[in-house]
Design an enzyme around this catalytic site. Sequence first.
Site, mmCIF file in Angstrom:
data_model
loop_
_atom_site.group_PDB
_atom_site.id
_atom_site.type_symbol
_atom_site.label_atom_id
_atom_site.label_comp_id
_atom_site.label_asym_id
_atom_site.label_seq_id
_atom_site.Cartn_x
_atom_site.Cartn_y
_atom_site.Cartn_z
ATOM 1 N N GLY A 21 0.837 -1.190 0.000
ATOM 2 C CA GLY A 21 0.000 0.000 0.000
ATOM 3 C C GLY A 21 0.864 1.228 0.000
ATOM 4 N N GLY A 22 0.243 2.381 0.248
ATOM 5 C CA GLY A 22 0.985 3.634 0.200
ATOM 6 C C GLY A 22 2.074 3.724 1.241
ATOM 7 C CG MET A 23 3.038 3.183 5.925
ATOM 8 S SD MET A 23 1.979 3.061 7.366
ATOM 9 C CE MET A 23 3.222 2.703 8.599
ATOM 10 N N GLY A 24 4.030 1.189 2.211
ATOM 11 C CA GLY A 24 5.120 0.249 1.996
ATOM 12 C C GLY A 24 4.630 -1.151 1.680
ATOM 13 C CB VAL A 26 3.227 -5.991 4.937
ATOM 14 C CG1 VAL A 26 2.008 -6.434 4.180
ATOM 15 C CG2 VAL A 26 3.316 -6.711 6.265
ATOM 16 C CE LYS A 41 3.001 -2.118 7.537
ATOM 17 N NZ LYS A 41 1.822 -1.412 8.094
ATOM 18 C CG ASP A 134 -6.273 4.254 7.596
ATOM 19 O OD1 ASP A 134 -7.214 4.804 6.979
ATOM 20 O OD2 ASP A 134 -5.516 3.421 7.073
#
Length: 823
Positions: A21-24, A26, A41, A134
């Site tokens: 996703g946008g955060m990396g 996993v 992650k 979130d």
Amino acid sequence: MSLASGTRLGPYEVLSPLGAGGMGEVYRAKDTRLDRTIALKVLPGDFTADPERVARFAREARMLAQLTHPSIAAVFGFETVEDRNLLTMELVEGEGLDVKISQGPIPLEEALSIARQIAEALEAAHEKAIIHRDLKPANVMVTPEGGVKILDFGLAKAYVGETAEASGSNLTQSPTLSAKATVAGVILGTAAYMSPEQARGRAVDRRADIWAFGVVLFEMLTGRRLFEGEDVSDVLAAVLRQQPDWSALPAETPASVRKLLRRCLERDPKKRLRDIGDARLELQESPAEEAAAVPSTAMEAAAPVWKRAVPWVLGGAILGAAAILTLWAPWRRPPRPSPLRVSAELGADVSLVTNIGSGAVLSPDGSLLAFVGEKGGMSQLYVRRLDQLQATPLSGTLNAFAPFFSPDGQWLAFFADGRLKKVSIAGGAVVTLCEAPNGRGGTWAEDDMIYFLPQSGSGQSLQRVSAAGGKPEPAANLVQGEVTQRWPQVLPGGKALLYTGHESINNFDEANIVVAPLPKGAPKILVRGGYHARYVSSGHLVYMHEATLFAVPFDLGRLSITGPAVPALEGVAANPVNAGAQFAVASNGALVYLPGESTKFARPIDWMDREGKTSVLRAAPADWVNPRFSPDGKRLALQISDGKQEDVWIYEWGRDTLSRLTFDPADDRSPVWTPDGRRIVFGSNRAVKSAQNLWWQRADGTGEPQRLTESPNIQTPVSWHPSGRFLAFVENNPKTAQDLMILPMEGDEASGWKPGKPTVFLSTPFVEVSPEFSPDGQWIAYTSNESGRFEVYVRPFPGPGGKWQVSTDGGGVSLWSRVRREI
């Protein structure tokens, strides 16, 4: 996925991909040191390139690692390996809640079980001041045993930071990871669960999680999205404007769950459910039992809740010169009790004083009313038995405020002239107990100890002193994040202390109700979002929030809340600026209160001409005070609060621009321009473990603020001498109340200014405030209560010389005209 199975990153071996996703990205991975399988992650490369961002994320990750709960996926650590930033977390096996919802509505019992576990996890996090930000089905895993694990807890804040979050940016960089989501899918998933305030780019608090919880619960019950759209803007528009389709809920949905959903999905956060713990309690009841107990109409439903929550009293009123006491005998419990209203005249020409704390209090047995009354410009304490008609003034109590009774009802303690005092209700000599320069509430325990707050400023904790007088000692330590503790009450039995605690000294609507065991024990937050709590013998706490008196059931033995809070009485006068409230309770369940509204924060700025006509200078409302004209008359320096801290701002009305001057997390107050308009002096507590002292800053915002004084006492700047070489200020002195001081300034603009040693201009046993230099610098006007009420006086500067009383019927806060010989 960029890492193949078998890849080694330090001690971690990648086993298989899980999602991105946008955060990396996993991965399922193995920690070879501990021989355990984890979720690994790997954060994006652009993240690694920003050292400040990495440092912020590391701080948040360390904090989240302290958050332990069975329904929250644990964070193990954050580290850098081979130039990659890695977050190690608990690996949760199971099915994503988003997958379960995609298969259709979840059965009622299962949905409520999942919702309860989510609520329990949120409650545990909120108690530690951690917000998810979130929450959505993709962030909830359901284990094969039916357990719940919430993922990515609090990492939204850690990833984007407060500034980006508040600006509404990074919507495309959802921290949620989904095994199947494209970037667009991640955006839609995030946007669909944003609270309206989050969608507008505003700062959020725990109520954003409560909104998202409501959306998730709705979707579990209906099996469909609550807010949909073709792109992000469509989804956000639906969040902001579209009403939920309540008819989509299954017919068997209990009325209490429907009501809970409506409260969670209130677009106005002020009307939304305030504590997720209330949702947990609501969901713990059996749906079948509840369905049988639900009344057939909304009116019938409201009445039993009211009577269960507040069996003790409906209310009374003190208004102007009349007091109304409402009593419900606790031993009589008819189905629909009627309140007994008793008139209590304050006396001819006597008005109630309600500036700080409650203006009227009841004796423990409810038979005596004590109040602060003002007559002829002088305030003092009065007592009036409810079986008599006349109120009796108590001599020696001039300038009293915030009174409270002794446990036997024979004494009144109160604050006056910078001291904590007591007086017998029968009259007689007033006894000074200790210094209390600016008290904010007290309570008298059965062991003859008095707990009180002596100072109103930041960094002040509760003290205790013997009712016979003596040296105060600390009663409770400030907990992490707290800067003040005020308006205490010793609970029956003397084993615990109830008080209002807050991380700011502004907007106490957002404060906490806290209980601390006595003599020592860890404080516990009972209610978030309220102030001025009092225990009532029915087994409830009552407290203020937004001009409404709320009641919440309370277990005195376990010192814990046992049910949801309900509004008990609307329209109670209160002041969220200082957490004072105009109500008081007696041990027998009686309540006395003043009808009214909370002090309003936001207001426009007005001009007023010599004839008293006003016009709007700045229409945009704000919580502003202490306006000061610049020497050229083109700007105003203002003290503005955002609800958490106060800062100095400058308003240029010719261009209608408002710019912030100070940015420190501390409170910056009472701005005053130097005569040349180059600098602004202000009071601030920004120094570590310091009272509010004097600082100054260039008015154009360049350079760093400079400290001018160092004192353990609160100091407030007021006026500059026209030469710019003397600053008049007020200092709170524990021995002499408030004194007038002069700060000499040495040097010049070219060589640099240096503050000299402050000197005393006027110090007496009375209160002296508001020193203002005359335009020619030869006089100082000030306010004093030496006559028994506040009047305006003038003295020559630098002296010596006598004083002249200017006002004749009370006065204060004087200003000199610059074009006429007037004050």
